[in-house]
Design a protein around this motif. Structure first.
Motif, PDB file in Angstrom:
ATOM      1  N   VAL A 182       0.862  -1.177   0.000  1.00  0.00           N
ATOM      2  CA  VAL A 182       0.000   0.000   0.000  1.00  0.00           C
ATOM      3  C   VAL A 182       0.903   1.232   0.000  1.00  0.00           C
ATOM      4  O   VAL A 182       1.878   1.290   0.744  1.00  0.00           O
ATOM      5  CB  VAL A 182      -0.985  -0.013   1.202  1.00  0.00           C
ATOM      6  N   GLU A 183       0.606   2.165  -0.901  1.00  0.00           N
ATOM      7  CA  GLU A 183       1.394   3.395  -0.978  1.00  0.00           C
ATOM      8  C   GLU A 183       0.523   4.570  -0.579  1.00  0.00           C
ATOM      9  O   GLU A 183      -0.620   4.675  -1.004  1.00  0.00           O
ATOM     10  CB  GLU A 183       1.920   3.611  -2.401  1.00  0.00           C
ATOM     11  N   SER A 184       1.115   5.431   0.243  1.00  0.00           N
ATOM     12  CA  SER A 184       0.399   6.631   0.661  1.00  0.00           C
ATOM     13  C   SER A 184       1.252   7.838   0.317  1.00  0.00           C
ATOM     14  O   SER A 184       2.360   7.698  -0.205  1.00  0.00           O
ATOM     15  CB  SER A 184       0.138   6.589   2.172  1.00  0.00           C
ATOM     16  N   VAL A 185       0.732   9.002   0.650  1.00  0.00           N
ATOM     17  CA  VAL A 185       1.503  10.219   0.406  1.00  0.00           C
ATOM     18  C   VAL A 185       2.755  10.240   1.283  1.00  0.00           C
ATOM     19  O   VAL A 185       3.724  10.921   0.965  1.00  0.00           O
ATOM     20  CB  VAL A 185       0.649  11.487   0.649  1.00  0.00           C
ATOM     21  N   LYS A 186       2.769   9.444   2.359  1.00  0.00           N
ATOM     22  CA  LYS A 186       3.913   9.412   3.272  1.00  0.00           C
ATOM     23  C   LYS A 186       4.933   8.332   2.925  1.00  0.00           C
ATOM     24  O   LYS A 186       6.128   8.554   3.037  1.00  0.00           O
ATOM     25  CB  LYS A 186       3.444   9.161   4.714  1.00  0.00           C
ATOM     26  N   ALA A 187       4.464   7.129   2.551  1.00  0.00           N
ATOM     27  CA  ALA A 187       5.381   5.994   2.399  1.00  0.00           C
ATOM     28  C   ALA A 187       4.704   4.833   1.688  1.00  0.00           C
ATOM     29  O   ALA A 187       3.491   4.805   1.546  1.00  0.00           O
ATOM     30  CB  ALA A 187       5.851   5.521   3.772  1.00  0.00           C
ATOM     31  N   ALA A 188       5.524   3.873   1.281  1.00  0.00           N
ATOM     32  CA  ALA A 188       5.014   2.592   0.795  1.00  0.00           C
ATOM     33  C   ALA A 188       5.228   1.579   1.908  1.00  0.00           C
ATOM     34  O   ALA A 188       6.270   1.579   2.557  1.00  0.00           O
ATOM     35  CB  ALA A 188       5.749   2.152  -0.467  1.00  0.00           C
ATOM     36  N   SER A 189       4.234   0.748   2.146  1.00  0.00           N
ATOM     37  CA  SER A 189       4.319  -0.226   3.228  1.00  0.00           C
ATOM     38  C   SER A 189       3.825  -1.583   2.747  1.00  0.00           C
ATOM     39  O   SER A 189       2.858  -1.663   1.989  1.00  0.00           O
ATOM     40  CB  SER A 189       3.446   0.208   4.408  1.00  0.00           C
ATOM     41  N   GLU A 190       4.483  -2.618   3.232  1.00  0.00           N
ATOM     42  CA  GLU A 190       4.019  -3.970   2.933  1.00  0.00           C
ATOM     43  C   GLU A 190       2.811  -4.275   3.800  1.00  0.00           C
ATOM     44  O   GLU A 190       2.701  -3.811   4.927  1.00  0.00           O
ATOM     45  CB  GLU A 190       5.107  -5.020   3.226  1.00  0.00           C
ATOM     46  N   VAL A 191       1.925  -5.066   3.237  1.00  0.00           N
ATOM     47  CA  VAL A 191       0.802  -5.616   3.983  1.00  0.00           C
ATOM     48  C   VAL A 191       1.105  -7.101   4.096  1.00  0.00           C
ATOM     49  O   VAL A 191       1.292  -7.783   3.087  1.00  0.00           O
ATOM     50  CB  VAL A 191      -0.532  -5.385   3.235  1.00  0.00           C
ATOM     51  N   TYR A 192       1.198  -7.583   5.326  1.00  0.00           N
ATOM     52  CA  TYR A 192       1.580  -8.976   5.561  1.00  0.00           C
ATOM     53  C   TYR A 192       0.347  -9.850   5.727  1.00  0.00           C
ATOM     54  O   TYR A 192      -0.661  -9.419   6.288  1.00  0.00           O
ATOM     55  CB  TYR A 192       2.471  -9.080   6.798  1.00  0.00           C
ATOM     56  N   ALA A 193       0.453 -11.079   5.249  1.00  0.00           N
ATOM     57  CA  ALA A 193      -0.654 -12.028   5.382  1.00  0.00           C
ATOM     58  C   ALA A 193      -0.769 -12.469   6.839  1.00  0.00           C
ATOM     59  O   ALA A 193       0.180 -13.008   7.392  1.00  0.00           O
ATOM     60  CB  ALA A 193      -0.411 -13.238   4.483  1.00  0.00           C
ATOM     61  N   PRO A 194      -1.922 -12.242   7.480  1.00  0.00           N
ATOM     62  CA  PRO A 194      -2.093 -12.689   8.860  1.00  0.00           C
ATOM     63  C   PRO A 194      -2.388 -14.185   8.956  1.00  0.00           C
ATOM     64  O   PRO A 194      -2.331 -14.758  10.022  1.00  0.00           O
ATOM     65  CB  PRO A 194      -3.267 -11.857   9.362  1.00  0.00           C
ATOM     66  N   VAL A 195      -2.711 -14.801   7.809  1.00  0.00           N
ATOM     67  CA  VAL A 195      -2.945 -16.243   7.734  1.00  0.00           C
ATOM     68  C   VAL A 195      -2.354 -16.765   6.428  1.00  0.00           C
ATOM     69  O   VAL A 195      -2.166 -16.013   5.479  1.00  0.00           O
ATOM     70  CB  VAL A 195      -4.462 -16.583   7.783  1.00  0.00           C
ATOM     71  N   SER A 196      -2.075 -18.051   6.397  1.00  0.00           N
ATOM     72  CA  SER A 196      -1.561 -18.698   5.187  1.00  0.00           C
ATOM     73  C   SER A 196      -2.715 -19.240   4.351  1.00  0.00           C
ATOM     74  O   SER A 196      -3.773 -19.577   4.885  1.00  0.00           O
ATOM     75  CB  SER A 196      -0.641 -19.869   5.565  1.00  0.00           C
ATOM     76  N   GLY A 197      -2.475 -19.326   3.033  1.00  0.00           N
ATOM     77  CA  GLY A 197      -3.488 -19.901   2.157  1.00  0.00           C
ATOM     78  C   GLY A 197      -3.309 -19.439   0.729  1.00  0.00           C
ATOM     79  O   GLY A 197      -2.224 -19.031   0.323  1.00  0.00           O
ATOM     80  N   GLU A 198      -4.414 -19.502  -0.015  1.00  0.00           N
ATOM     81  CA  GLU A 198      -4.396 -19.134  -1.435  1.00  0.00           C
ATOM     82  C   GLU A 198      -5.346 -17.975  -1.677  1.00  0.00           C
ATOM     83  O   GLU A 198      -6.483 -17.980  -1.206  1.00  0.00           O
ATOM     84  CB  GLU A 198      -4.836 -20.331  -2.274  1.00  0.00           C
ATOM     85  N   VAL A 199      -4.862 -16.967  -2.416  1.00  0.00           N
ATOM     86  CA  VAL A 199      -5.696 -15.813  -2.747  1.00  0.00           C
ATOM     87  C   VAL A 199      -6.795 -16.260  -3.712  1.00  0.00           C
ATOM     88  O   VAL A 199      -6.513 -16.799  -4.784  1.00  0.00           O
ATOM     89  CB  VAL A 199      -4.846 -14.679  -3.376  1.00  0.00           C
ATOM     90  N   VAL A 200      -8.050 -16.050  -3.306  1.00  0.00           N
ATOM     91  CA  VAL A 200      -9.177 -16.456  -4.149  1.00  0.00           C
ATOM     92  C   VAL A 200      -9.924 -15.265  -4.741  1.00  0.00           C
ATOM     93  O   VAL A 200     -10.708 -15.420  -5.676  1.00  0.00           O
ATOM     94  CB  VAL A 200     -10.156 -17.385  -3.384  1.00  0.00           C
ATOM     95  N   GLU A 201      -9.675 -14.071  -4.190  1.00  0.00           N
ATOM     96  CA  GLU A 201     -10.338 -12.871  -4.708  1.00  0.00           C
ATOM     97  C   GLU A 201      -9.531 -11.651  -4.267  1.00  0.00           C
ATOM     98  O   GLU A 201      -8.907 -11.674  -3.203  1.00  0.00           O
ATOM     99  CB  GLU A 201     -11.758 -12.782  -4.136  1.00  0.00           C
TER     100      GLU A 201
END
Length: 125
Positions: free
Chosen positions: A56-75
């Protein structure tokens, strides 16, 4: 298990069956400021708890969003491509990032409920 759970990295998870909807917390979006871009994962991507899910990028910085659970992205929330500010406006609703079919529901046990998360945020200054 109803309601929203939070990670120490300020992601939230809402579970429906074995699918977890994931986004960033209101606290996180406040820290970031105005969100200008969201880089979402590909559908079918395998994610691991604690590893990068999105950026996620904002006017202040770019930051990683970490997966709080493991699995497969479905949407993924394609609407964020045209309206990344939705993350600021409705972090716990329309500002979700991805839905992940969980491979290990036990990982949810390590997440905080709303009260514990509020205490965590209050003590993390």
């Amino acid at each position: 298990m109803s309601g929203i759970r939070f990670s120490k990295d300020h992601e939230w998870v809402k579970v429906d069956g074995d699918v977890a909807t994931i986004g960033i917390s209101p606290y996180a979006q406040e820290q970031l400021g105005d969100v200008v871009f969201v880089d979402l994962p590909a559908i079918g991507k395998k994610v691991e708890k604690g590893k990068e899910l999105a950026v996620v990028e904002s006017v202040k910085a770019a930051s990683e969003v970490y997966a709080p659970v493991s699995g497969e992205v479905v949407e993924v929330n394609d609407a964020l491509g045209d309206a990344p500010g939705t993350v600021n406006e409705d972090a716990l609703g329309k500002g979700w990032f991805a839905k992940v079919k969980m491979s290990n529901k036990a990982e949810l046990d390590g997440l905080m409920d709303d009260a514990a998360y509020k205490t965590f945020c209050a003590n993390s200054h």
